[in-house]
Scaffold this motif. Structure first.
Motif, short mmCIF file in Angstrom:
data_model
loop_
_atom_site.label_atom_id
_atom_site.label_comp_id
_atom_site.label_asym_id
_atom_site.label_seq_id
_atom_site.Cartn_x
_atom_site.Cartn_y
_atom_site.Cartn_z
N SER A 139 0.89 -1.57 0.12
CA SER A 139 0.42 0.07 0.01
C SER A 139 0.58 1.40 0.21
O SER A 139 0.64 2.25 -0.72
N LYS A 194 -5.86 3.07 0.13
CA LYS A 194 -7.17 1.91 0.87
C LYS A 194 -7.13 1.06 -0.53
O LYS A 194 -7.66 0.93 -1.13
N GLN A 239 -6.12 -2.40 -1.78
CA GLN A 239 -6.47 -3.52 -1.68
C GLN A 239 -5.91 -5.45 -2.33
O GLN A 239 -6.34 -5.81 -1.37
#
Lengths: 203, 203
Positions: B50, B82, B84
């Motif tokens: 991330s 955010k 994933q």
């Protein structure tokens, strides 16, 4: 606090922020020799290898269906600012990369200017943020040979922590025998660059 | 210039120095969420993916005798903070990595904490400076699909420069379909971590 006091406080605060934010990597950046002209492919490639201290070493991983397996490792091509272009590594056979190489020596090593901090706000993938992939064979270097002594001096001078790595971990010196160079340092695709031009650049 | 003027000048100068020295990478470092506990393999791996914005993507290069070919590229796993977990790429078929993947999808993607600037003076190869290799298949994502829209938003939000990359350069969205994770974030070898644990970590 008077206005002068506020301003002095702001100055001090600013420098504290600098100190906290820059850290070891940017301190190094200050000492970075200037980037060569992108038109000089050999000099640019040698600069990338000489100035970087880590990169991604890729081998063929039999345990994962022959997948190309990249691993971030430290390296050195010589004493600081006296690089000779050939990357040496200090790898333990406890780790998969060394084991892969001893079964299948095909390998590549990728470095980028982005790790040196000199690309500014340019995107890491922008071709002007230079990147180099050396492809060849990853070979064990006899630690008792002259080349083994060179590898040790090259690595331990740039990675002093290595001197203390555990003796019982089967660390060996490796080198990448370079067969091909892939340099992107400007628009227009990879720059033509032979191994001979890279290893013996014109000064 | 009075003493107040001098102080203001110094403050401005200090900020100019900050701006010039820190650059995008260190400015980003200030905003870095704290590193997870190394005992939490899934959280550490997700943090690495991330927070990094670039890494080394390795493919099989037929033109170089099937060598594992690493290339430094930008990527994103979602909107900022955010993520994933699945890395998406924006690659041109003018470049060898995309062409390799379209012939043989076997691939890996390597990132490291060293690129985030949070390893301090620890050597890049020290196991406590976390590193992750995701191995799997590199696949084209249909730009007109829902996933294509996600890839575009994920990449362009972290790499705004991509919006302006030339339309005639055959840029395509790619994803790494993850099959295996190799995480080093402490002494004692790779941490056990399944794809399921990585994609659905406990909060």
């Amino acid at each position: 606090m008077g206005s002068k006091g506020v301003s002095v406080f702001l100055s001090v605060l600013a420098f504290v922020v600098i100190e906290a934010s820059i850290g070891a990597q940017a301190a190094r950046r200050v000492l970075l020799p200037p980037k060569p002209d992108p038109a000089d492919a050999a000099a640019t490639a040698r600069w990338l290898v000489s100035q970087n201290s880590w990169g991604t070493l890729s081998t063929i991983n039999d345990e994962l269906g022959g997948a190309p397996f990249g691993h971030v490792v430290s390296f050195s091509d010589g004493l600081p600012n006296k690089g000779q272009g050939i990357p040496y590594f200090y790898l333990t056979t406890l780790d998969v990369t060394a084991r892969n190489a001893m079964k299948d020596a095909r390998s590549s090593f990728a470095v980028s200017e982005i790790a040196l901090g000199s690309c500014g706000k340019t995107d890491p993938q922008n071709p002007t943020c230079a990147k180099l992939t050396l492809t060849g064979k990853l070979k064990v270097v006899d630690k008792n040979s002259k080349e083994g002594e060179f590898a040790k001096a090259a690595l331990f001078s740039k990675h002093s922590e290595m001197k203390g790595w555990p003796n019982d971990h089967d660390f060996l010196f490796f080198k990448l025998e370079i067969e091909n160079l892939f340099l992107i340092d400007w628009f227009g695709g990879a720059k033509p660059l032979t191994v001979e031009q890279y290893l013996h650049p014109r000064k």
